[in-house]
Design a protein around this motif. Sequence first.
Motif, short mmCIF file in Angstrom:
data_model
loop_
_atom_site.label_atom_id
_atom_site.label_comp_id
_atom_site.label_asym_id
_atom_site.label_seq_id
_atom_site.Cartn_x
_atom_site.Cartn_y
_atom_site.Cartn_z
N ARG A 20 49.38 40.78 55.84
CA ARG A 20 48.55 39.92 55.01
C ARG A 20 47.61 39.12 55.90
NH1 ARG A 20 52.41 37.98 52.43
NH2 ARG A 20 52.72 36.01 53.51
N TRP A 22 43.42 36.99 56.14
CA TRP A 22 42.55 36.04 55.46
C TRP A 22 41.77 36.70 54.33
CZ3 TRP A 22 37.33 36.85 55.14
CH2 TRP A 22 36.77 37.76 56.03
N ASP A 24 42.94 38.78 52.19
CA ASP A 24 43.77 38.72 50.98
C ASP A 24 43.67 37.35 50.32
OD1 ASP A 24 45.06 41.42 51.14
OD2 ASP A 24 45.79 40.61 53.03
N GLY A 25 43.70 36.31 51.13
CA GLY A 25 43.56 34.97 50.57
C GLY A 25 42.20 34.77 49.92
N VAL A 28 42.20 36.55 46.55
CA VAL A 28 42.93 35.78 45.53
C VAL A 28 42.09 34.60 45.04
CG1 VAL A 28 44.93 34.29 45.17
CG2 VAL A 28 45.22 36.50 46.30
N ALA A 29 41.48 33.88 45.97
CA ALA A 29 40.66 32.74 45.58
C ALA A 29 39.48 33.18 44.73
CB ALA A 29 40.17 32.00 46.83
N PRO A 62 48.20 35.37 42.75
CA PRO A 62 48.94 35.42 44.02
C PRO A 62 49.77 36.69 44.22
CG PRO A 62 49.10 33.23 43.08
CD PRO A 62 48.46 34.10 42.05
N LEU A 65 48.90 38.97 47.08
CA LEU A 65 49.25 38.67 48.46
C LEU A 65 50.42 39.52 48.94
CD1 LEU A 65 48.98 34.76 48.41
CD2 LEU A 65 47.31 36.39 49.31
#
Length: 376
Positions: A20, A22, A24-25, A28-29, A62, A65
């Motif tokens: 995982r 950045w 992926d983050g 999601v955001a 989420p 993730l």
Amino acid sequence: MRELLGSWWREPRPAHPPPRGWRDGALVALLAAAGLVEGFARWGSLPSPAVVPVVIGVGLTPVLLWRRTRPLLMTVVAFPVCAVGEVLVHGDLGLDTLAYLLLVVFSLSRWGSGRAAVFGAAVAAAKITWSAAVGHLDPDDVLAGAGVVSAALAIGAALRWRDRARRREFEQVKLRERERLARDLHDTVAHHVSAMAIRAQAGLAMLETRPSAAADALRLIETEASRALAEMRTMVRALRHDEPADRLPGPRIADLRQLAGRTGPGPAVEVELVGDLDGLPAAVAATICRLAQESVTNARRHARDATRITVSVVTDEDTVRLRVSDDGNGPTRPGPDGFGLAGMRERAHLLGGSVDAGPGRDHGWTVTAALPRAVA
């Protein structure tokens, strides 16, 4: 068909899924923001209470993730939650942003085991079937949903098999490279160590009667050792991936002359080069040199009472021919197969050529090789 399904059922998870990161983050955001924007933009057209679809659409992001490390668990969490949301709003959630759940379905067949993919597909199918049974989805929507889910699973499986095929191909390339380096290492060590052993024997024999000759033998041993170390360092650099092996400098046809004109014990070596050898491809030149080097080493080791070893390289427009013969009383048949002769045949075969070895017509042992001059 049964065997295919059985093999898929026993399919293990890929060994090293991507960790995982950045990205992926950020994904999601971005999807969470998209869900909020769509929810507020369509607040009046969403099923009531509209807050339920928005909360589910944003709250489930989420799961992406852990889609690669826990695809089945994320599927078991996401689809039942959507089913509960449909119960609360008495119909389809109607939020287009929820299409990101297809990434979870894709991850089932891409990153999960065969069993996980089957169970996860069953969970998704059960949710679609339940929605159709309670009237939340029209038949057309059911068919479209089943088709999209099946496509996501198929794409994941296709990428999985493609990645496996590329890994197998990469392993084969590494194996072939290791075999090539093993042949080079064998030829280099065998040639130089054999020469050092012969010089050492001569030095010991002449130590008391001719000290100057013994000193000459030691100097020759030092030269051979330096050459062996230089070539072995070159191969070690390739094995340690500091340099691509195919870019390392290889032997040239002109290096064959170093085999001739050496003083000391053992048979003398005569080298004859005929034809235009300067324009040979590097792979052909290196192979001819290695074949000649190994043949001379074998003759020095095994040719009894030999006084002369002849190395002849002749080329024409299409073919390069090598012939190495000695005038000794060598064996009448080949000894047990070792790495030398097998490596020589492998070298020639890789370039579309051939190697033959056997007793000479009158005496000694003869090795002949033929390689195509043009190599792809």
